[in-house]
Design a protein around this motif. Structure first.
Motif, PDB file in Angstrom:
ATOM      1  N   TYR A   1     -11.634 -17.490-132.263  1.00 58.22           N
ATOM      2  CA  TYR A   1     -10.988 -18.757-132.614  1.00 58.22           C
ATOM      3  C   TYR A   1     -11.245 -19.119-134.075  1.00 58.22           C
ATOM      4  CZ  TYR A   1     -10.483 -19.143-127.581  1.00 58.22           C
ATOM      5  OH  TYR A   1     -10.174 -18.896-126.266  1.00 58.22           O
ATOM      6  N   VAL A   2     -12.439 -18.809-134.543  1.00 60.09           N
ATOM      7  CA  VAL A   2     -12.773 -19.060-135.947  1.00 60.09           C
ATOM      8  C   VAL A   2     -11.893 -18.190-136.846  1.00 60.09           C
ATOM      9  CG1 VAL A   2     -14.585 -18.916-137.710  1.00 60.09           C
ATOM     10  CG2 VAL A   2     -15.146 -19.733-135.407  1.00 60.09           C
TER      11      VAL A   2
ATOM     12  N   HIS B   1     -23.592 -21.190-138.568  1.00 59.94           N
ATOM     13  CA  HIS B   1     -23.822 -19.836-139.073  1.00 59.94           C
ATOM     14  C   HIS B   1     -25.276 -19.399-138.918  1.00 59.94           C
ATOM     15  CE1 HIS B   1     -24.364 -16.654-142.148  1.00 59.94           C
ATOM     16  NE2 HIS B   1     -23.325 -16.194-141.490  1.00 59.94           N
TER      17      HIS B   1
ATOM     18  N   ARG C   1     -15.943 -16.664-129.049  1.00 60.79           N
ATOM     19  CA  ARG C   1     -15.649 -17.882-129.823  1.00 60.79           C
ATOM     20  C   ARG C   1     -15.304 -17.570-131.268  1.00 60.79           C
ATOM     21  NH1 ARG C   1     -21.045 -21.000-128.580  1.00 60.79           N
ATOM     22  NH2 ARG C   1     -21.738 -18.912-129.104  1.00 60.79           N
ATOM     23  N   ILE C   2     -15.811 -16.448-131.785  1.00 56.51           N
ATOM     24  CA  ILE C   2     -15.535 -16.080-133.165  1.00 56.51           C
ATOM     25  C   ILE C   2     -14.051 -15.773-133.352  1.00 56.51           C
ATOM     26  CG2 ILE C   2     -16.053 -14.402-134.990  1.00 56.51           C
ATOM     27  CD1 ILE C   2     -18.241 -16.545-134.314  1.00 56.51           C
TER      28      ILE C   2
ATOM     29  N   THR D   1      -8.458 -19.589-136.923  1.00 54.67           N
ATOM     30  CA  THR D   1      -8.405 -20.772-137.788  1.00 54.67           C
ATOM     31  C   THR D   1      -8.311 -20.362-139.249  1.00 54.67           C
ATOM     32  OG1 THR D   1      -9.646 -22.137-136.228  1.00 54.67           O
ATOM     33  CG2 THR D   1      -9.709 -22.815-138.535  1.00 54.67           C
TER      34      THR D   1
ATOM     35  N   HIS E   1     -15.382 -25.362-134.671  1.00 51.74           N
ATOM     36  CA  HIS E   1     -15.455 -24.839-133.308  1.00 51.74           C
ATOM     37  C   HIS E   1     -16.845 -25.041-132.702  1.00 51.74           C
ATOM     38  CE1 HIS E   1     -11.455 -23.121-133.430  1.00 51.74           C
ATOM     39  NE2 HIS E   1     -11.713 -22.826-134.688  1.00 51.74           N
TER      40      HIS E   1
ATOM     41  N   ALA F   1     -15.103 -23.636-140.967  1.00 52.64           N
ATOM     42  CA  ALA F   1     -14.359 -23.054-139.844  1.00 52.64           C
ATOM     43  C   ALA F   1     -15.251 -22.918-138.615  1.00 52.64           C
ATOM     44  CB  ALA F   1     -13.776 -21.701-140.248  1.00 52.64           C
ATOM     45  N   LEU F   2     -16.500 -22.512-138.818  1.00 50.93           N
ATOM     46  CA  LEU F   2     -17.439 -22.422-137.700  1.00 50.93           C
ATOM     47  C   LEU F   2     -17.695 -23.802-137.099  1.00 50.93           C
ATOM     48  CD1 LEU F   2     -19.924 -19.863-139.250  1.00 50.93           C
ATOM     49  CD2 LEU F   2     -18.614 -19.493-137.156  1.00 50.93           C
TER      50      LEU F   2
END
Length: 102
Positions: free
Chosen positions: A22-23, A53, A19-20, A26, A49, A45-46
């Motif tokens: 995608y961050v 953090h 998933r990171i 972005t 999605h 940004a996190l």
């Protein structure tokens, strides 16, 4: 700004999963310079999605899967015993109130 944001990004990348990616995409698409990344921009940004953090700052359970498990050939039981021993040593080194005695 800058250094702290970059360190936060590193902490996410070290413990993150797919998933990171995608961050990071972005942030890249927005033209974000990692050297000038603010902690707030990373959190945004996190959040975009569905990620937080704080999840990447917590202490991991020794049996919790991490991204590099696919290449990890360390014996989990030995690793767990080592972590327990290190925790014990740290507790013994701490004085009253949990302060480190030097």
């Amino acid at each position: 700004m800058g250094e702290s944001g970059r360190l936060l990004l590193e902490s996410v990348c070290l413990r993150g999963d797919r998933r990171i990616g995608y961050v990071l995409e972005t942030l890249h698409d927005a033209g974000t310079d990692p050297a000038r990344l603010s902690a707030e921009r990373l959190r945004e940004a996190l959040a975009a999605h569905g990620l937080d953090h704080r999840r990447y700052l917590r202490r991991l359970d020794p049996y919790e899967p991490v991204p590099w498990d696919v290449v990890n050939d360390v014996d989990r039981d030995q690793e767990s015993r080592l972590m327990a021993e290190l925790d014990q040593r740290a507790a013994e080194a701490a004085g009253p109130g949990g302060l480190l005695v030097i």
